[in-house]
Design an enzyme around this catalytic site. Structure first.
Site, PDB file in Angstrom:
ATOM      1  CG  ASP A  25     -47.461  12.778   8.701  1.00 33.80           C
ATOM      2  OD1 ASP A  25     -46.617  11.998   9.206  1.00 33.80           O
ATOM      3  OD2 ASP A  25     -47.193  13.554   7.776  1.00 33.80           O
ATOM      4  CG  ASN A  27     -46.910   9.988  15.534  1.00 33.27           C
ATOM      5  OD1 ASN A  27     -47.810  10.796  15.732  1.00 33.27           O
ATOM      6  ND2 ASN A  27     -47.131   8.702  15.324  1.00 33.27           N
ATOM      7  N   GLY A  28     -43.066  12.068  14.560  1.00 30.50           N
ATOM      8  CA  GLY A  28     -41.611  12.250  14.641  1.00 30.50           C
ATOM      9  C   GLY A  28     -41.246  13.700  14.908  1.00 30.50           C
ATOM     10  NE  ARG A  29     -43.204  16.217  10.361  1.00 26.22           N
ATOM     11  CZ  ARG A  29     -44.281  16.497   9.651  1.00 26.22           C
ATOM     12  NH1 ARG A  29     -44.496  17.735   9.250  1.00 26.22           N
ATOM     13  NH2 ARG A  29     -45.147  15.550   9.357  1.00 26.22           N
ATOM     14  CG  HIS A  42     -43.555   6.429  16.258  1.00 24.31           C
ATOM     15  ND1 HIS A  42     -44.264   7.049  15.260  1.00 24.31           N
ATOM     16  CD2 HIS A  42     -42.300   6.254  15.760  1.00 24.31           C
ATOM     17  CE1 HIS A  42     -43.484   7.223  14.197  1.00 24.31           C
ATOM     18  NE2 HIS A  42     -42.273   6.762  14.487  1.00 24.31           N
ATOM     19  CD  GLU A  72     -45.777   3.394  -0.259  1.00 22.78           C
ATOM     20  OE1 GLU A  72     -46.644   3.690   0.599  1.00 22.78           O
ATOM     21  OE2 GLU A  72     -46.033   2.717  -1.267  1.00 22.78           O
ATOM     22  CD1 TRP A  74     -43.502  -2.430   4.358  1.00 23.35           C
ATOM     23  CD2 TRP A  74     -42.569  -3.199   6.231  1.00 23.35           C
ATOM     24  NE1 TRP A  74     -44.416  -3.260   4.973  1.00 23.35           N
ATOM     25  CE2 TRP A  74     -43.864  -3.746   6.129  1.00 23.35           C
ATOM     26  CE3 TRP A  74     -41.786  -3.541   7.354  1.00 23.35           C
ATOM     27  CZ2 TRP A  74     -44.403  -4.612   7.084  1.00 23.35           C
ATOM     28  CZ3 TRP A  74     -42.319  -4.405   8.306  1.00 23.35           C
ATOM     29  CH2 TRP A  74     -43.611  -4.929   8.163  1.00 23.35           C
ATOM     30  NE  ARG A  76     -41.563   6.436   8.380  1.00 17.69           N
ATOM     31  CZ  ARG A  76     -42.282   7.314   9.048  1.00 17.69           C
ATOM     32  NH1 ARG A  76     -42.250   7.323  10.360  1.00 17.69           N
ATOM     33  NH2 ARG A  76     -43.033   8.205   8.410  1.00 17.69           N
ATOM     34  CG  LEU A 136     -66.032   3.735  15.946  1.00 21.62           C
ATOM     35  CD1 LEU A 136     -66.500   4.859  15.024  1.00 21.62           C
ATOM     36  CD2 LEU A 136     -64.992   4.292  16.930  1.00 21.62           C
ATOM     37  NE  ARG A 199     -46.024  13.686   1.626  1.00 21.12           N
ATOM     38  CZ  ARG A 199     -45.075  14.584   1.930  1.00 21.12           C
ATOM     39  NH1 ARG A 199     -44.920  15.669   1.200  1.00 21.12           N
ATOM     40  NH2 ARG A 199     -44.273  14.381   2.967  1.00 21.12           N
ATOM     41  CB  ILE A 200     -53.381  10.994  -0.955  1.00 18.01           C
ATOM     42  CG1 ILE A 200     -54.261  12.151  -1.483  1.00 18.01           C
ATOM     43  CG2 ILE A 200     -54.222   9.778  -0.636  1.00 18.01           C
ATOM     44  CD1 ILE A 200     -55.442  12.528  -0.665  1.00 18.01           C
TER      45      ILE A 200
HETATM   46  C1  IPE Z   1     -48.316   8.465   5.968  1.00 15.85           C
HETATM   47  O1  IPE Z   1     -47.363   9.244   6.616  1.00 15.85           O
HETATM   48  C2  IPE Z   1     -48.437   7.131   6.609  1.00 15.85           C
HETATM   49  C3  IPE Z   1     -48.938   7.106   7.984  1.00 15.85           C
HETATM   50  C4  IPE Z   1     -49.335   8.114   8.700  1.00 15.85           C
HETATM   51  C5  IPE Z   1     -49.019   5.803   8.551  1.00 15.85           C
HETATM   52  P1  IPE Z   1     -45.862   9.334   6.115  1.00 15.85           P
HETATM   53  O2  IPE Z   1     -45.160  10.225   7.064  1.00 15.85           O
HETATM   54  O3  IPE Z   1     -45.289   7.984   5.906  1.00 15.85           O
HETATM   55  O4  IPE Z   1     -46.014  10.030   4.681  1.00 15.85           O
HETATM   56  P2  IPE Z   1     -44.942  10.783   3.793  1.00 15.85           P
HETATM   57  O5  IPE Z   1     -43.743   9.895   3.686  1.00 15.85           O
HETATM   58  O6  IPE Z   1     -44.592  12.061   4.490  1.00 15.85           O
HETATM   59  O7  IPE Z   1     -45.629  11.048   2.498  1.00 15.85           O
HETATM   60  C1  IPE Z   2     -46.788   9.206  11.454  1.00 11.80           C
HETATM   61  O1  IPE Z   2     -45.838  10.066  11.972  1.00 11.80           O
HETATM   62  C2  IPE Z   2     -46.608   7.795  11.956  1.00 11.80           C
HETATM   63  C3  IPE Z   2     -46.174   6.814  10.943  1.00 11.80           C
HETATM   64  C4  IPE Z   2     -45.922   7.054   9.691  1.00 11.80           C
HETATM   65  C5  IPE Z   2     -46.013   5.457  11.400  1.00 11.80           C
HETATM   66  P1  IPE Z   2     -44.394  10.196  11.319  1.00 11.80           P
HETATM   67  O2  IPE Z   2     -43.496   9.175  11.915  1.00 11.80           O
HETATM   68  O3  IPE Z   2     -44.477  10.167   9.846  1.00 11.80           O
HETATM   69  O4  IPE Z   2     -43.953  11.640  11.808  1.00 11.80           O
HETATM   70  P2  IPE Z   2     -43.190  12.739  10.959  1.00 11.80           P
HETATM   71  O5  IPE Z   2     -43.978  12.974   9.712  1.00 11.80           O
HETATM   72  O6  IPE Z   2     -41.833  12.191  10.663  1.00 11.80           O
HETATM   73  O7  IPE Z   2     -43.159  13.936  11.850  1.00 11.80           O
HETATM   74 MG    MG Z   3     -44.742  11.579   8.424  1.00 15.20          MG
END
Ligand code: IPE
Ligand code: IPE
Ligand code: MG
Length: 256
Positions: A25, A27-29, A42, A72, A74, A76, A136, A199-200
Protein backbone atom coordinates in the site's frame (compact mmCIF):
# COMPACT_ATOMS: atom_id res chain seq x y z
CA UNK A 1 24.59 1.93 12.14
CA UNK A 2 20.82 1.89 11.66
CA UNK A 3 18.84 -1.08 12.89
CA UNK A 4 18.16 -1.96 9.25
CA UNK A 5 21.89 -2.23 8.55
CA UNK A 6 22.47 -4.29 11.65
CA UNK A 7 19.92 -6.85 10.56
CA UNK A 8 21.15 -6.93 6.99
CA UNK A 9 23.09 -10.12 7.61
CA UNK A 10 21.18 -13.35 8.05
CA UNK A 11 23.06 -14.16 11.25
CA UNK A 12 20.80 -12.05 13.49
CA UNK A 13 17.59 -13.70 12.25
CA UNK A 14 16.80 -16.61 14.50
CA UNK A 15 13.62 -17.67 12.75
CA UNK A 16 12.61 -17.02 9.20
CA UNK A 17 8.97 -17.06 8.13
CA UNK A 18 8.06 -19.70 5.58
CA UNK A 19 5.28 -17.58 4.17
CA UNK A 20 5.13 -13.77 3.99
CA UNK A 21 1.95 -11.94 2.94
CA UNK A 22 2.18 -8.29 1.94
CA UNK A 23 -0.36 -5.50 1.45
CA UNK A 24 1.59 -3.31 -0.94
CA UNK A 25 0.00 0.00 0.00
CA UNK A 26 0.95 3.64 -0.52
CA UNK A 27 1.64 3.86 -4.25
CA UNK A 28 -0.72 6.81 -4.72
CA UNK A 29 0.63 8.84 -1.80
CA UNK A 30 4.21 8.07 -2.84
CA UNK A 31 3.49 9.59 -6.27
CA UNK A 32 1.60 12.55 -4.81
CA UNK A 33 4.54 13.34 -2.57
CA UNK A 34 6.63 13.64 -5.71
CA UNK A 35 4.05 15.78 -7.50
CA UNK A 36 3.33 12.95 -9.95
CA UNK A 37 0.09 11.22 -11.01
CA UNK A 38 -1.03 8.10 -9.13
CA UNK A 39 -0.19 5.97 -12.17
CA UNK A 40 3.47 6.83 -11.67
CA UNK A 41 3.24 5.31 -8.18
CA UNK A 42 1.56 2.18 -9.46
CA UNK A 43 4.30 1.68 -12.02
CA UNK A 44 6.99 2.06 -9.35
CA UNK A 45 4.98 -0.25 -7.09
CA UNK A 46 4.82 -3.02 -9.66
CA UNK A 47 8.56 -2.71 -10.25
CA UNK A 48 9.26 -3.02 -6.55
CA UNK A 49 7.65 -6.46 -6.45
CA UNK A 50 10.78 -7.74 -8.18
CA UNK A 51 12.90 -6.62 -5.22
CA UNK A 52 10.65 -8.42 -2.70
CA UNK A 53 10.84 -11.61 -4.78
CA UNK A 54 14.62 -11.32 -4.95
CA UNK A 55 14.89 -11.02 -1.16
CA UNK A 56 12.68 -14.08 -0.68
CA UNK A 57 14.80 -16.10 -3.11
CA UNK A 58 18.05 -14.96 -1.46
CA UNK A 59 16.89 -15.80 2.05
CA UNK A 60 15.05 -19.01 1.22
CA UNK A 61 11.55 -17.82 2.13
CA UNK A 62 9.24 -20.42 0.53
CA UNK A 63 6.08 -18.43 -0.14
CA UNK A 64 5.25 -14.82 -0.89
CA UNK A 65 1.68 -13.61 -1.32
CA UNK A 66 1.01 -10.03 -2.41
CA UNK A 67 -2.23 -8.06 -2.55
CA UNK A 68 -2.37 -6.45 -5.98
CA UNK A 69 -6.05 -5.57 -6.39
CA UNK A 70 -8.92 -5.97 -3.95
CA UNK A 71 -12.58 -6.66 -4.72
CA UNK A 72 -13.18 -3.12 -3.43
CA UNK A 73 -10.58 -1.51 -5.72
CA UNK A 74 -13.16 -1.58 -8.56
CA UNK A 75 -14.66 1.43 -6.75
CA UNK A 76 -11.71 3.58 -7.85
CA UNK A 77 -12.01 5.97 -10.80
CA UNK A 78 -12.44 4.03 -14.06
CA UNK A 79 -9.24 5.52 -15.43
CA UNK A 80 -7.14 4.31 -12.49
CA UNK A 81 -8.64 0.81 -12.70
CA UNK A 82 -7.84 0.75 -16.42
CA UNK A 83 -4.24 1.80 -15.77
CA UNK A 84 -3.87 -0.93 -13.15
CA UNK A 85 -5.27 -3.59 -15.50
CA UNK A 86 -2.89 -2.50 -18.28
CA UNK A 87 0.01 -2.60 -15.83
CA UNK A 88 -0.85 -6.11 -14.65
CA UNK A 89 -0.91 -7.35 -18.23
CA UNK A 90 2.30 -5.67 -19.39
CA UNK A 91 4.33 -6.48 -16.28
CA UNK A 92 3.21 -10.09 -16.13
CA UNK A 93 4.05 -10.52 -19.82
CA UNK A 94 7.43 -8.86 -19.28
CA UNK A 95 8.45 -10.66 -16.08
CA UNK A 96 7.18 -14.19 -16.50
CA UNK A 97 10.22 -15.65 -18.30
CA UNK A 98 12.69 -14.28 -15.77
CA UNK A 99 10.55 -15.54 -12.88
CA UNK A 100 10.35 -18.95 -14.53
CA UNK A 101 14.14 -19.02 -14.95
CA UNK A 102 14.50 -18.28 -11.24
CA UNK A 103 12.29 -21.19 -10.25
CA UNK A 104 9.31 -19.09 -9.18
CA UNK A 105 5.85 -20.64 -9.29
CA UNK A 106 3.21 -18.01 -10.06
CA UNK A 107 -0.35 -18.37 -8.88
CA UNK A 108 -3.28 -15.98 -8.84
CA UNK A 109 -5.98 -16.01 -6.18
CA UNK A 110 -9.28 -14.17 -6.56
CA UNK A 111 -12.07 -14.09 -9.11
CA UNK A 112 -10.25 -13.78 -12.42
CA UNK A 113 -13.43 -14.00 -14.49
CA UNK A 114 -13.85 -10.22 -14.14
CA UNK A 115 -10.62 -9.55 -16.05
CA UNK A 116 -10.27 -9.11 -19.80
CA UNK A 117 -9.87 -12.27 -21.87
CA UNK A 118 -6.33 -11.21 -22.70
CA UNK A 119 -5.34 -10.80 -19.05
CA UNK A 120 -7.05 -14.07 -18.12
CA UNK A 121 -5.05 -15.84 -20.81
CA UNK A 122 -1.78 -14.32 -19.60
CA UNK A 123 -2.63 -15.35 -16.03
CA UNK A 124 -3.43 -18.94 -17.09
CA UNK A 125 -0.32 -19.16 -19.29
CA UNK A 126 1.95 -17.86 -16.50
CA UNK A 127 0.52 -20.34 -14.03
CA UNK A 128 0.90 -23.20 -16.48
CA UNK A 129 4.44 -22.33 -17.49
CA UNK A 130 5.66 -22.08 -13.90
CA UNK A 131 3.56 -24.79 -12.25
CA UNK A 132 6.45 -27.19 -11.60
CA UNK A 133 8.78 -24.59 -10.09
CA UNK A 134 9.58 -24.96 -6.43
CA UNK A 135 12.05 -22.26 -5.31
CA UNK A 136 9.35 -19.75 -4.39
CA UNK A 137 5.57 -19.93 -4.42
CA UNK A 138 4.61 -16.44 -5.53
CA UNK A 139 0.90 -15.73 -5.17
CA UNK A 140 -0.82 -12.66 -6.50
CA UNK A 141 -4.16 -11.72 -4.96
CA UNK A 142 -6.05 -9.95 -7.74
CA UNK A 143 -9.77 -9.22 -7.59
CA UNK A 144 -9.37 -10.96 -4.28
CA UNK A 145 -11.24 -10.40 -1.04
CA UNK A 146 -11.06 -12.44 2.15
CA UNK A 147 -14.86 -12.45 2.31
CA UNK A 148 -15.10 -13.61 -1.29
CA UNK A 149 -12.64 -16.41 -0.48
CA UNK A 150 -14.75 -17.67 2.44
CA UNK A 151 -18.02 -17.41 0.51
CA UNK A 152 -16.44 -19.24 -2.43
CA UNK A 153 -15.22 -22.03 -0.14
CA UNK A 154 -18.64 -22.41 1.51
CA UNK A 155 -20.32 -22.48 -1.92
CA UNK A 156 -18.00 -25.26 -3.11
CA UNK A 157 -18.70 -27.32 0.00
CA UNK A 158 -22.43 -26.71 -0.32
CA UNK A 159 -22.31 -28.06 -3.87
CA UNK A 160 -20.50 -31.19 -2.69
CA UNK A 161 -23.10 -31.70 0.04
CA UNK A 162 -25.92 -31.24 -2.49
CA UNK A 163 -24.36 -33.86 -4.74
CA UNK A 164 -24.23 -36.21 -1.78
CA UNK A 165 -20.42 -36.43 -1.80
CA UNK A 166 -20.19 -35.37 1.86
CA UNK A 167 -22.64 -35.02 4.73
CA UNK A 168 -23.31 -31.83 6.69
CA UNK A 169 -21.85 -33.25 9.90
CA UNK A 170 -18.46 -33.44 8.15
CA UNK A 171 -18.52 -29.62 7.83
CA UNK A 172 -15.70 -28.48 10.11
CA UNK A 173 -12.72 -26.10 10.17
CA UNK A 174 -10.52 -28.54 8.31
CA UNK A 175 -13.04 -29.06 5.51
CA UNK A 176 -13.64 -25.33 5.05
CA UNK A 177 -9.90 -24.74 5.13
CA UNK A 178 -9.41 -27.23 2.31
CA UNK A 179 -11.50 -25.02 0.00
CA UNK A 180 -9.83 -21.74 1.00
CA UNK A 181 -7.21 -20.17 -1.28
CA UNK A 182 -3.63 -21.36 -0.72
CA UNK A 183 -4.64 -24.09 1.73
CA UNK A 184 -1.93 -26.33 0.25
CA UNK A 185 0.72 -23.89 1.52
CA UNK A 186 1.76 -23.14 5.09
CA UNK A 187 -0.38 -20.34 6.51
CA UNK A 188 1.26 -16.89 6.39
CA UNK A 189 3.68 -16.50 9.30
CA UNK A 190 4.28 -12.83 8.72
CA UNK A 191 1.95 -10.15 7.36
CA UNK A 192 3.43 -6.84 6.27
CA UNK A 193 1.43 -3.73 5.40
CA UNK A 194 3.29 -0.76 4.01
CA UNK A 195 1.88 2.75 3.67
CA UNK A 196 1.01 3.50 7.30
CA UNK A 197 -2.55 2.13 7.58
CA UNK A 198 -3.25 -0.35 10.35
CA UNK A 199 -5.91 -2.52 8.79
CA UNK A 200 -6.43 -5.78 6.90
CA UNK A 201 -8.63 -4.31 4.11
CA UNK A 202 -10.28 -7.66 3.32
CA UNK A 203 -6.99 -9.46 2.60
CA UNK A 204 -6.55 -13.08 3.73
CA UNK A 205 -9.13 -13.03 6.56
CA UNK A 206 -9.21 -16.76 7.19
CA UNK A 207 -5.51 -17.42 6.61
CA UNK A 208 -4.27 -14.63 8.91
CA UNK A 209 -5.84 -16.10 12.06
CA UNK A 210 -2.43 -16.66 13.72
CA UNK A 211 -0.17 -14.57 11.51
CA UNK A 212 2.23 -12.07 13.08
CA UNK A 213 1.27 -8.56 11.95
CA UNK A 214 3.81 -5.91 10.99
CA UNK A 215 2.98 -2.37 9.89
CA UNK A 216 5.35 0.22 8.48
CA UNK A 217 4.86 3.82 7.34
CA UNK A 218 7.17 3.26 4.35
CA UNK A 219 5.25 3.59 1.08
CA UNK A 220 5.39 0.42 -1.03
CA UNK A 221 7.59 1.79 -3.88
CA UNK A 222 10.24 2.68 -1.26
CA UNK A 223 10.05 -0.61 0.64
CA UNK A 224 13.53 -2.04 0.00
CA UNK A 225 15.58 -4.98 1.22
CA UNK A 226 16.63 -3.17 4.42
CA UNK A 227 12.96 -2.48 5.25
CA UNK A 228 12.11 -6.12 4.53
CA UNK A 229 14.93 -7.22 6.84
CA UNK A 230 13.55 -4.97 9.59
CA UNK A 231 10.20 -6.74 9.30
CA UNK A 232 11.90 -10.13 9.37
CA UNK A 233 13.92 -9.07 12.37
CA UNK A 234 10.77 -8.03 14.21
CA UNK A 235 9.22 -11.40 13.35
CA UNK A 236 12.22 -13.29 14.69
CA UNK A 237 11.81 -11.67 18.13
CA UNK A 238 8.17 -12.69 18.56
CA UNK A 239 6.94 -15.57 20.63
CA UNK A 240 4.11 -17.35 18.84
CA UNK A 241 1.92 -19.04 21.41
CA UNK A 242 -1.11 -20.32 19.45
CA UNK A 243 -3.16 -20.28 22.65
CA UNK A 244 -0.51 -21.93 24.84
CA UNK A 245 1.26 -20.20 27.69
CA UNK A 246 4.71 -18.69 27.25
CA UNK A 247 6.10 -21.27 29.66
CA UNK A 248 4.74 -24.14 27.57
CA UNK A 249 6.41 -22.70 24.48
CA UNK A 250 9.75 -22.21 26.25
CA UNK A 251 9.65 -25.77 27.59
CA UNK A 252 8.92 -27.11 24.13
CA UNK A 253 11.87 -25.13 22.75
CA UNK A 254 14.33 -26.45 25.31
CA UNK A 255 13.21 -30.06 24.88
CA UNK A 256 13.25 -30.05 21.07
C1 IPE B 1 -5.48 -2.68 -0.07
O1 IPE B 1 -5.15 -1.34 -0.20
C2 IPE B 1 -5.50 -3.36 -1.39
C3 IPE B 1 -4.22 -3.45 -2.09
C4 IPE B 1 -3.05 -3.05 -1.67
C5 IPE B 1 -4.29 -4.09 -3.36
P1 IPE B 1 -6.24 -0.20 -0.30
O2 IPE B 1 -5.51 1.07 -0.45
O3 IPE B 1 -7.26 -0.52 -1.33
O4 IPE B 1 -6.96 -0.28 1.13
P2 IPE B 1 -7.86 0.79 1.88
O5 IPE B 1 -8.91 1.24 0.93
O6 IPE B 1 -6.97 1.93 2.28
O7 IPE B 1 -8.38 0.07 3.08
C1 IPE C 1 -1.79 0.24 -3.36
O1 IPE C 1 -1.52 1.59 -3.35
C2 IPE C 1 -2.10 -0.27 -4.75
C3 IPE C 1 -3.49 -0.69 -4.98
C4 IPE C 1 -4.46 -0.65 -4.12
C5 IPE C 1 -3.79 -1.20 -6.30
P1 IPE C 1 -2.69 2.67 -3.31
O2 IPE C 1 -3.12 2.98 -4.70
O3 IPE C 1 -3.77 2.24 -2.41
O4 IPE C 1 -1.94 3.93 -2.70
P2 IPE C 1 -2.50 4.94 -1.62
O5 IPE C 1 -2.95 4.14 -0.44
O6 IPE C 1 -3.64 5.67 -2.27
O7 IPE C 1 -1.34 5.83 -1.31
MG1 MG D 1 -4.12 2.47 -0.43
Amino acid sequence: MSSAEKTNGMDTLETLPQHVAIIMDGNGRWAKQKGKPRAFGHKAGVENVRSAIKTCLELGIDCLTVFAFSTENWNRPKKEVGILMDLFLTSLTKEVDELHKNGVRIRFIGDRSAFSKKLQKQINDSEQLTQSNSKLAFNIAANYGGRWDIVNAVRNIYQRIEKGEISVDKFDVELLNSEIALSDLPEPDLFIRTGGEHRISNFLLWQLAYTELYFTDVFWPDFDKANFMEALNSFSTRQRRFGHTGEQIEKKQTTS
